[in-house]
Design a protein around this motif. Structure first.
Motif, mmCIF file in Angstrom:
data_model
loop_
_atom_site.group_PDB
_atom_site.id
_atom_site.type_symbol
_atom_site.label_atom_id
_atom_site.label_comp_id
_atom_site.label_asym_id
_atom_site.label_seq_id
_atom_site.Cartn_x
_atom_site.Cartn_y
_atom_site.Cartn_z
ATOM 1 N N VAL A 62 0.739 1.894 -9.406
ATOM 2 C CA VAL A 62 0.251 0.524 -9.543
ATOM 3 C C VAL A 62 1.275 -0.385 -10.221
ATOM 4 O O VAL A 62 1.553 -1.483 -9.739
ATOM 5 N N GLY A 63 1.835 0.037 -11.352
ATOM 6 C CA GLY A 63 2.699 -0.834 -12.148
ATOM 7 C C GLY A 63 3.886 -1.393 -11.386
ATOM 8 O O GLY A 63 4.083 -2.612 -11.319
ATOM 9 N N GLN A 64 4.684 -0.524 -10.816
ATOM 10 C CA GLN A 64 5.871 -0.966 -10.084
ATOM 11 C C GLN A 64 5.483 -1.806 -8.868
ATOM 12 O O GLN A 64 6.124 -2.812 -8.560
ATOM 13 N N THR A 65 4.416 -1.412 -8.183
ATOM 14 C CA THR A 65 3.978 -2.147 -6.994
ATOM 15 C C THR A 65 3.473 -3.537 -7.371
ATOM 16 O O THR A 65 3.754 -4.518 -6.678
ATOM 17 N N THR A 102 0.837 -1.203 0.000
ATOM 18 C CA THR A 102 0.000 0.000 0.000
ATOM 19 C C THR A 102 0.872 1.253 0.000
ATOM 20 O O THR A 102 0.627 2.195 -0.762
ATOM 21 N N ILE A 103 1.888 1.255 0.826
ATOM 22 C CA ILE A 103 2.829 2.380 0.866
ATOM 23 C C ILE A 103 3.533 2.528 -0.481
ATOM 24 O O ILE A 103 3.697 3.635 -1.000
ATOM 25 N N SER A 104 3.923 1.403 -1.084
ATOM 26 C CA SER A 104 4.558 1.424 -2.405
ATOM 27 C C SER A 104 3.612 1.991 -3.457
ATOM 28 O O SER A 104 4.026 2.758 -4.333
ATOM 29 N N GLU A 126 6.400 -5.852 -7.986
ATOM 30 C CA GLU A 126 7.126 -6.218 -6.768
ATOM 31 C C GLU A 126 6.323 -7.113 -5.824
ATOM 32 O O GLU A 126 6.853 -8.047 -5.245
ATOM 33 N N PHE A 127 5.025 -6.842 -5.677
ATOM 34 C CA PHE A 127 4.256 -7.502 -4.623
ATOM 35 C C PHE A 127 3.314 -8.622 -5.078
ATOM 36 O O PHE A 127 2.866 -9.398 -4.261
ATOM 37 N N ASN A 128 3.009 -8.704 -6.389
ATOM 38 C CA ASN A 128 2.129 -9.781 -6.842
ATOM 39 C C ASN A 128 2.859 -11.122 -6.906
ATOM 40 O O ASN A 128 2.227 -12.167 -6.913
ATOM 41 N N ALA A 129 4.179 -11.092 -6.957
ATOM 42 C CA ALA A 129 4.960 -12.339 -7.002
ATOM 43 C C ALA A 129 4.929 -13.027 -5.636
ATOM 44 O O ALA A 129 4.799 -12.372 -4.591
#
Length: 192
Positions: free
Chosen positions: A177-180, A169-171, A183-186
């Protein structure tokens, strides 16, 4: 300005239930970003924070899950935000326990809080971060499962998942959205 909405149900009865994952994540974001004291506003609890120089409002609707949209609509109108400035954090039965999935838009996927927000906003085009709670065990009713508390075995998984979701959320506020998503969906346990 960003609006972070953690979905859940108000009251002690629902604390630390699977359906309140959004509230748990919102609380962690507030702590991690040294948010202001909570006040009652927009039919919910609201606090404000600065995240990487960006102002953010953190909202927990107290309208109960299935009526979350009216609270979100009031906050969106007050702050005059566009849909891409909103992030809704909620539980998801269709994701494995502890898995995160951030998307820039999409259907409600059976999540009644998202369904009501879509109805009130008139669009599916807003970011949402889903935290997987897995499917109910054989013989369990869905309502009993989502409104049930985490078992001892699940607590460690969800402590880690909700902390990771708070960082996602902070990211989102800092990097979009794209970068987060990348990084976090993996899966954090998968080999790099």
């Amino acid at each position: 300005m960003k609006l972070i909405v953690g979905l859940g149900n108000p009251g002690r009865k629902y604390e630390l239930t699977r359906h309140n994952v959004g509230f748990i994540v919102a609380d962690k974001v507030a702590v991690l970003t040294s948010a202001s004291a909570t006040k009652t506003k927009f039919e919910g609890e609201l606090c404000e924070s600065s995240i990487g120089g960006e102002k953010a409002a953190i909202l927990q609707p107290h309208t109960f899950m299935n009526a979350s949209g009216q609270s979100v609509r009031k906050a969106m109108d007050f702050y005059k935000l566009s849909l891409e400035d909103l992030l809704v954090v909620c539980d998801d039965l269709n994701l494995p326990s502890g898995k995160l999935r951030l998307r820039p838009s999409g259907s409600a996927g059976g999540q009644n809080g998202l369904k009501d927000i879509i109805r009130h906003l008139g669009s599916e085009s807003f970011p949402r971060l889903r935290v997987g709670i897995g499917r109910p065990p054989e013989g369990w009713a869905v309502n009993d499962y989502v409104l049930g508390k985490f078992s001892k075995q699940e607590q460690e998984t969800f402590e880690a998942a909700t902390t990771r979701a708070a960082h996602a959320t902070i990211s989102f506020v800092n990097h979009g959205v794209g970068q987060t998503m990348s990084e976090f969906n993996a899966d954090p346990a998968a080999p790099k």
